[in-house]
Design a protein around this motif. Structure first.
Motif, PDB file in Angstrom:
ATOM      1  N   UNK A   2     -77.385  98.741 137.301  1.00  0.00           N
ATOM      2  CA  UNK A   2     -76.077  98.127 137.569  1.00  0.00           C
ATOM      3  C   UNK A   2     -75.894  97.884 139.061  1.00  0.00           C
ATOM      4  N   UNK A   3     -76.399  98.813 139.894  1.00  0.00           N
ATOM      5  CA  UNK A   3     -76.330  98.648 141.349  1.00  0.00           C
ATOM      6  C   UNK A   3     -77.210  97.487 141.794  1.00  0.00           C
ATOM      7  N   UNK A   4     -78.403  97.403 141.211  1.00  0.00           N
ATOM      8  CA  UNK A   4     -79.307  96.296 141.535  1.00  0.00           C
ATOM      9  C   UNK A   4     -78.691  94.958 141.134  1.00  0.00           C
ATOM     10  N   UNK A   5     -78.062  94.936 139.982  1.00  0.00           N
ATOM     11  CA  UNK A   5     -77.418  93.713 139.506  1.00  0.00           C
ATOM     12  C   UNK A   5     -76.311  93.289 140.463  1.00  0.00           C
ATOM     13  N   UNK A   6     -75.510  94.260 140.904  1.00  0.00           N
ATOM     14  CA  UNK A   6     -74.421  93.961 141.825  1.00  0.00           C
ATOM     15  C   UNK A   6     -74.959  93.404 143.138  1.00  0.00           C
TER      16      UNK A   6
END
Length: 239
Positions: free
Chosen positions: A227-231
């Motif tokens: 989710x952090x990578x996606x953000x």
């Protein structure tokens, strides 16, 4: 791609959580029993009150206002409700508190079980966390906690997993006091009847269920990383 992998991880988390919940119910109803190293059955389960299986130690009512740089750390009931996964290890971030260092405080030790004695609903009332690794940190029980130190007759993680059973939750619902905020007294908790297998079977049960917990936590970490990578990827796209 991110969404697909995140969704798969979430499905894996939900599957394992459901499996663990079912296993807890079957184990504590004794539909599933563990055997010793030689394949022999352990002795029949007994039961005993929590008061007979250890001692309650002092906790302190320090609020969030004293959190900051300090020599001591505290376990706040709010963190038991929302932050901790059920165990506290060296990797668990605890809030330090700035309090009088001249005073003497009763420190928590490895194996202590901390109960949240207040909640806005009965589903979180009586929720527990086990201190597995204190390290060199000076940790005390914080606001709205009841701290229990089991004797050698009771495995701390076994007690923790018992608090996830329907039987325990029924005990909490019956004994909760309050209207908008519910509380649990030390006297009531001390009267809790705890199922008591042989200590060796307790440890086998704890080990099995704890490994499931760690698998769930690993999936949650991977999901959060994705989710952090996606953000980060989305932010780059917007530049």
């Amino acid at each position: 791609l991110f969404d697909k992998n995140i969704r798969k991880l979430q499905e894996g988390i939900e599957h394992l959580e459901l499996f663990q919940k079912g296993m807890i119910q079957q184990i504590f109803s004794q539909a599933i029993r563990f055997k010793d190293e030689n394949g022999h059955e352990f002795s029949d389960w007994t039961s005993s009150t929590l008061d007979d299986l250890g001692t309650f130690i002092r906790s302190y009512s320090f609020s969030r206002d004293v959190e900051g740089e300090g020599e001591y750390y505290h376990i706040h009931y709010g963190d038991i409700h929302s932050k901790f996964s059920g165990v506290i290890t060296l990797r668990t971030d605890l809030p330090s508190i700035n309090i009088d260092t001249e005073a003497t405080y009763t420190l928590l030790e490895n194996g202590d079980v901390i109960f949240a004695d207040a909640s806005e609903d009965t589903s979180d009332l009586g929720k527990t966390v086990v201190l597995l690794e204190a390290g060199n940190r000076k940790i005390i029980g914080g606001l709205h906690t009841l701290c229990f130190r089991p004797s050698n007759r009771l495995d701390p993680l076994f007690l923790h997993f018992y608090t996830k059973t329907d039987e325990y939750k029924k005990f909490i619902r019956i004994n909760a006091n309050g209207v908008s905020v519910f509380g649990l007294s030390k006297q009531v908790l001390a009267s809790l009847q705890v199922p008591l297998p042989d200590i060796r079977e307790q440890k086998k049960i704890s080990d099995f269920l704890y490994k499931l917990t760690m698998k769930i936590e690993l999936l949650k970490i991977k999901k959060k990383e994705l989710e952090t990578m996606k953000m980060g990827f989305m932010n780059q796209m917007l530049i």
